[in-house]
Structure formats: C-alpha cells, structure tokens
Write an enzyme that holds these catalytic residues in place. Structure first.
Site, PDB file in Angstrom:
ATOM      1  N   HIS A 121      52.975  22.890  51.683  1.00 19.68           N
ATOM      2  CA  HIS A 121      54.129  22.347  52.592  1.00 19.68           C
ATOM      3  C   HIS A 121      53.290  22.295  53.918  1.00 19.68           C
ATOM      4  CE1 HIS A 121      58.536  23.296  53.897  1.00 19.68           C
ATOM      5  NE2 HIS A 121      57.936  21.855  54.267  1.00 19.68           N
TER       6      HIS A 121
ATOM      7  N   HIS B  59      53.257  29.794  43.560  1.00 15.16           N
ATOM      8  CA  HIS B  59      54.223  29.952  44.515  1.00 15.16           C
ATOM      9  C   HIS B  59      53.730  30.008  46.069  1.00 15.16           C
ATOM     10  CE1 HIS B  59      58.299  31.292  46.322  1.00 15.16           C
ATOM     11  NE2 HIS B  59      57.678  31.810  47.268  1.00 15.16           N
ATOM     12  N   GLU B  60      52.912  30.770  46.375  1.00 12.61           N
ATOM     13  CA  GLU B  60      52.500  30.869  47.798  1.00 12.61           C
ATOM     14  C   GLU B  60      51.503  29.648  48.093  1.00 12.61           C
ATOM     15  OE1 GLU B  60      53.647  33.102  49.919  1.00 12.61           O
ATOM     16  OE2 GLU B  60      54.407  34.280  48.240  1.00 12.61           O
TER      17      GLU B  60
ATOM     18  N   HIS C 188      53.571  26.995  49.587  1.00 13.29           N
ATOM     19  CA  HIS C 188      53.971  27.187  50.996  1.00 13.29           C
ATOM     20  C   HIS C 188      52.703  26.328  51.714  1.00 13.29           C
ATOM     21  CE1 HIS C 188      57.553  29.386  50.737  1.00 13.29           C
ATOM     22  NE2 HIS C 188      57.082  30.605  50.443  1.00 13.29           N
TER      23      HIS C 188
HETATM   24 ZN   LIG Z   1      58.076  32.086  49.327  1.00 15.15          ZN
END
Ligand SMILES: [Zn+2]
Length: 718
Positions: free
Chosen positions: A513, A506-507, A510
């Site tokens: 992104h 998940h991290e 980011h």
């Molecule tokens: Zn998050």
C-alpha cells in the site's frame, strides 16, 4: 488480527502537521543552538535512494536534544506561514504547511523505531518526558488562531473549486483536522484541551511501558521432560533459546507474549501448566502493584470523554468515527452485531465438538478457556486429518518472503533486490530495493526486521520511514515490516505456522500500500487513509498465500525441497472456515467492548466491572476470553489511534472479502486487469479520494457483507 503500527501523528497528520514546540522546559534555548553538525539525528539523510535513515548514528542521549531542536524548527516554520502578510491561498498556506516539519519527521522516524524495536530503560526515560511534549506541540499548531484563519480562508474561498481533486481533498483535510482538534474553541477550552492531550500522552506511555514490563518480567520456567509433554521440537528449541535470554540455563522458558503462549496452549498436554500460562497472559497489566493499568484506564476514559464534550461531540466514539468510513458508531455497531450472533452460535458448536472429543478420550473435564486451543487442534486432526505440524516443514520464512515478492511482481510489476549499502538499527534487519520490473525505475526500499529480541514490542506491524510525495520533485518511500519470529539456529531455516505466514502476507500488504503510492502531497500519501480502511489492502493480500501458484513455488519442504502435496493443500482449504467461531468471537468481543467503553460517556468506569458486565450482556461464551483484555489493550490505550476503532479490522474485512470476489469473478487471483484496477483505485491513491468512492470505482458497486459471512462460514440467519 494483526496490528498496524504507524507513528500515530504521521498517520493522522503526516509530515507537515507534526508542528510546533511546547516550550515548558527551560533548557529549550540550548536546544535551539543544536544543528546537524553536533547532532547527526538532525542531519538530512544521506546516501543512496534519495537518502536513508542514519540508524548507525543513533545514540539515545541524542534523541531529546534532536526532538527539541526539530520541534522548535517546526514551530518557527508554521509561525512564518501564520505571519505571512500576503492573502492566504493554496500555495502559501496549504502547500507551505506540507513543506514544514521535515526535520522532525526524520528525527521521529528514528525515535519510533527505537520506541518499538530497540526499547530500553534508558530510552523509556526519554519517552516519558517527550511524549507529552510532542502532544503539546501538536496543540500549539492546531490552536494557532491566525494559522487556522488562513486555512479557513482557503477552505471557504471560491478559488478552491478550481483546484485539482487531490488538492481540494487536501484543503478539506487540513480544515477538518484543525476543527476536529479544537481550532474553533475559545481560549479557555483550548487551554484545557491541550492539558488533556498532554496528560493522555503521559498515560499512554505509562500504559505501554507497564504492558512491556509484565511481558518481559513474567515467564514460566519448565524444568523437566514431564513439563514439556506434548510440545513439538520447534517449540522446545524456542523455549530453550528463551531460557538463555532469561538467564535460566538448563531449563525451558515460556515467555509472556502471544507468540510464545498461543503455541504452548495449543500443544502442551499439561492442563495445569496451560491454565498457569493462560492466567499469566490474560492478566498482563491486571496484577495490582506498580504495573497495574486499571487506574490508568479509568483516567484515560474520563479525559477522552471530557475532550469529546469540549469538542462538541456526544462521546469519544462519535469524535473518532466522524471521518472514518463508517462515519458513526451506530453503523460500526450494526456491522458488529450482524456478525456477533452467528459467530457465537458457531462457538457453541465448536465447544460441543471439543467436549465430545474430550469425553471420548475419557479426559473427565469441562472445556475451559485454557483448553480451547488444545482441543481445537485435536478436533482439527480428527475431523480433517490435518496436523498443523505437518504443514510447518513447508513454510520456510525465507521462501515465503520470496513468495510475497513474487506476488508483488505479478500484481504490481515490482522487483526486489537485496541491498547492503544502507545502515540498519540491528544486524538482523535486511533491506531490499524495489524497482519496476519493466522500466527498472526505483520505487522504494523495504526493510525487514523479522526476529524477536529484548526491547521489541510483540506482534507484527508495518511502518513507513518516509512517505512517497512530489511537492519538490519525486520523493520515494521507505517502508518496513516487523515481526517476532524466533531466530533459528545458524544455518537452519526458520519454519513458521500457517497463521504466521498469513500475517506475513498481511503486513506485506501494508508495505505494498505504501510502495504503490502515487500522490503529490505527504498528508494523503500511502497508508495515511481512514483507520477502518487501512486494513483492507493488507487483509486482501492474505488471500494470495493459499493460491496454488504461491504454494507450488514457495511452500517447499525444508529438507526435501519438494512442494507441499496437493492433498495437504486440499485439507488446508477444507479447514478454511474451521474455528472461525473462536477467531471471530475472540476478536469481536474486544471490538464491541472497545466501542461500548467509548460510548459510555463521562461516568467513572471501573474497567474490570465494565468488561465483565458488558461481556455478560453480550452473551460471551465462557470458554473464550477477549483477544485483548482491557488492562493490556494496547490498540486502544497506547494512543488514540485504534480507540473506538478496533472494529476497523472487521469493517475492512467486509471490503476484503468482497474485493477478492472481483478476482474470483474474473480470471482468478492473478487477473492482470483486476490487479490494475486495484492499483489504480485502491493501492496508489492514498487518501486523495474518499474511500467509499475509491472502492466503488474498483468494484463497480458498494461492498456487500455476503462474502465476509461466506468466508467465515457463517449463515447470516443463524
Ligand atoms: Zn494490519
């Protein structure tokens, strides 16, 4: 749910808008004389990769003068734009604003790394003084009348239509950010607004420091084998290590943080100790005395309501959501309510399963909140023959890190190379250079700070130290991932849970992104997107952990080196919707209470009563507590950022589940054509396009909720 912490004002306003100084302090003139020669925090970043943060030169006494000097510099820079005698245009106003505040950007990057990962009583003194002043500084820029007039003129000018789409969106963002921050108010209202913002900044700091204090000061000491009953070896080791830190030699310590409490509640056979640990954890900030947050919450809510009214919105929630993807609180509520009922129905089924198992064991108990995780684990074992501890030996932190690198290579053509030629804030932090696999072009840096330590906030998050842009030539990004894994013994691999592995992906989502960003202007770069959109790229990346390609290559047994057996993978797959009732209700109750709190208007709210009554109205199952009770709900009370915005994770997950469908309908998770569309329309565009349009371009249609319901195993009709 995982956290994304991005320095609030960077996310909302990017480098250009950090703005002006609030000169209330009389020692301000001495700060003006400071420069890079006598304060290294002010210096341009030196070294490779276009310069790197000088973490090795940070000393806490340098922060205050550096912030003051940088704030003064930004004020002067923005005032110069406001005073420009030339007629306002895109270049001399909007782009000029994008160029301001670079020194403050650099200083605040260091400041926020210390705030979140190197915090100490000495640093907290600086925070308490500087947070309100940073808030005041923003207001001083937003309330600069001649500056706003220039922005407004560019926004209303016919010349705007000739700008590129990214430039037009940038103009709109400046205009709307100023208006939303009160640029159109009269002098009295502006003054009151600024008072409110500064007061809030102080309250947010107090709130956060109170939570940190109770997480640090409170812990449970286990003194005998009997008190360790049920705990696997890894937990015992972690508890023994924590005992060293807490100066309780010869004992085992369960600290008051999620990473310590959740596993304890899952495995401890001692029901009395589970209850004790659970109560300690859910009462953070709610214990009376100097660290109690209830009065602070009441004050925050009243100030937020007053501010919303001043700005012309019915409530704080309406103000916050205006530029989010959801646009209105009603649309966010509609989604939450659609998911709430089926999730609660599922909880009742889960509890029935657990109660049946407890009865069969002759436990003679009724399932209580401190039993949920414990019996959930037993049911998992009974129903699916899956023991989480069987999975863990295959989940080595460093192997999984290689796994996420590999996925980034497949989807985005990234290559990661470790580098040691840059300074770090702590010896545990490591750095990788990211390049394009084909062209070898430098893309950015990725800092990895995996381990828990004193002064580091709990949870996991991503941060951008520098965002990608190209106003004055190409500037590459620097991003970081932060977590709180317990450091293993020297030479031993760190084994993590399936949930923690998911959080890592998940991290890293980011981070990807940020790394994929390909825009011109910093305000719209990387993760600087709407709050309810920003969790979409990160949640999407979670899906790649369970792909056979990752598991076979990287889920390797720490002793034998053999990949995780297919049989175990199949079991994990079969349990993918297991316990989704608990996960969803735990999260969604917090999201609903957050929204209802911020729709409640100016009444004086007693947080305790509000929480209790709202949950009763919702039909909250009594076996579950909100994931974050109000007295320690940092997402919504440590800044404005996730306030009336905790629903964002669910909103983004609708997109996530629907978007992964594009891969499933294609050639699978590594379909190059779909990955390219993902890069082009989602990961690279930052905030240069409206998120709904970006999504449509990627998927060919609007998102549907069906995939989310299926992913969580809910029937929409139940
Ligand atoms: Zn998050």
């Amino acid at each position: 749910m995982r956290d994304l912490i991005i320095r609030t004002f960077v996310l909302l306003f990017a480098s250009a808008m950090i703005a002006a100084i609030l000169v209330k302090s009389d020692n301000h003139s001495s700060a003006m004389n400071l420069n890079a020669d006598n304060n290294p925090l002010l210096a341009k970043w030196e070294g490779p990769y276009g310069g790197v943060p000088p973490f090795d030169r940070v000393q806490i006494p340098l922060f205050k003068p550096a912030l003051e000097a940088a704030m003064a510099q930004q004020l002067a820079e923005t005032q110069k734009i406001a005073d420009n005698p030339a007629p306002p245009d895109f270049e001399n106003t909007i782009v000029a604003l994008e160029r301001t505040g670079r020194t403050l950007d650099r200083v605040s990057t260091l400041y926020y790394v210390w705030s979140s990962t190197m915090n100490s009583p000495e640093f907290q003194v600086v925070q308490r003084e500087m947070e309100p002043r940073l808030a005041g500084l923003l207001d001083q820029i937003f309330q600069n009348e001649p500056l706003f007039k220039r922005i407004e003129a560019v926004y209303n000018s016919p010349a705007k239509a000739k700008l590129k789409p990214e430039q037009q969106r940038l103009v709109w963002l400046y205009y709307t950010n100023f208006v939303r921050a009160g640029a159109r108010l009269d002098a009295n209202a502006k003054k009151r607004l600024s008072e409110i913002n500064q007061q809030l900044a102080g309250l947010y700091t107090n709130f956060s420091q109170n939570v940190l204090a109770e997480e640090t000061d409170q812990f449970i000491v286990l003194k005998s084998e009997a008190e360790l009953a049920g705990l696997p070896q890894s937990l015992r080791d972690a508890a023994a290590a924590a005992a060293e830190t807490k100066k309780q030699p010869g004992t085992w310590v369960i600290t008051n943080t999620r990473s310590s409490i959740d596993p304890f509640l899952t495995y401890s056979d001692r029901r009395d100790l589970r209850e004790k640990a659970w109560r300690m954890f859910i009462n953070r900030g709610d214990n009376g005395g100097e660290h109690d947050n209830n009065a602070i919450i009441t004050e925050i809510l009243q100030l937020r309501a007053e501010r919303a009214k001043l700005l012309g919105y019915p409530t704080h929630a309406h103000w916050r959501l205006e530029n989010a993807m959801a646009k209105t609180p009603e649309r966010a509520m509609e989604l939450m309510e659609a998911v709430w009922k089926p999730a609660v129905a599922r909880v009742h089924e889960e509890v029935a399963d657990m109660q049946a198992l407890a009865d069969k064991e002759g436990a003679k108990i009724k399932i209580e909140p401190w039993d949920y995780r414990y019996y959930m684990e037993k049911v998992r074992k009974a129903k699916f023959d899956l023991d989480q501890n069987e999975v863990k030996p295959y989940l080595q932190l460093e192997k999984l890190r290689e796994g996420i690198f590999w996925v980034a290579g497949e989807l985005f053509n990234f290559n990661f190379t470790p580098v040691t030629n840059v300074p770090v804030a702590h010896p545990d932090i490591r750095v990788w250079e990211v390049t394009d696999k084909t062209t070898k072009k430098h893309i950015g840096l990725w800092y990895f700070d995996p381990y828990a330590r004193a002064g580091k906030r709990s949870g996991a998050w991503m941060n951008a130290y520098r965002t990608q842009e190209r106003i004055n030539g190409e500037v590459t990004t620097i991003v970081s991932n932060n977590a709180n894994f317990v450091k293993g013994k020297p030479g031993e691999p760190v084994l993590i849970s399936w949930d923690d592995a998911t959080t890592m992906f998940h991290e890293f989502g980011h981070a990807l992104h940020g790394l994929n960003s390909n825009v011109t202007y910093p305000l719209v770069s990387g993760t600087a997107v709407a709050r309810d959109y920003v969790e979409f790229p990160s949640q999407l990346m979670e899906h790649w952990l369970s792909t056979p390609e990752v598991l076979q290559r990287f889920a390797l047994h720490y002793q034998t080196g053999k990949p995780i057996p297919q049989e175990l993978v199949d079991k994990i797959k079969r349990t993918s919707t297991f316990n989704q009732g608990f996960g969803t209700v735990e999260y969604l109750s917090a999201a609903l209470v957050d929204m209802k709190l911020h729709l409640a208007g100016a009444q004086k709210i007693d947080p305790d009563a509000f929480e209790r009554e709202t949950l009763a109205q919702l039909g909250m199952p009594k076996e579950i507590v909100m994931r974050h009770r109000l007295p320690h709900f940092l997402h919504i009370f440590s800044s404005d950022s996730y306030s009336a915005g905790y629903y964002s994770y669910l909103w983004s997950d609708v997109l996530t589940a629907d978007a992964f469908g594009a891969f499933v309908e294609g050639k699978g998770p590594y379909d190059r054509a779909v990955a390219e569309r993902l890069r082009k329309y989602i990961f690279s565009v930052g905030n240069t396009v409206d998120p709904a349009e970006g999504y449509r371009a990627f998927r060919g249609r609007d998102p549907k909720i069906d995939a989310l319901m299926k992913k969580r195993g809910f029937s929409p009709k139940s």
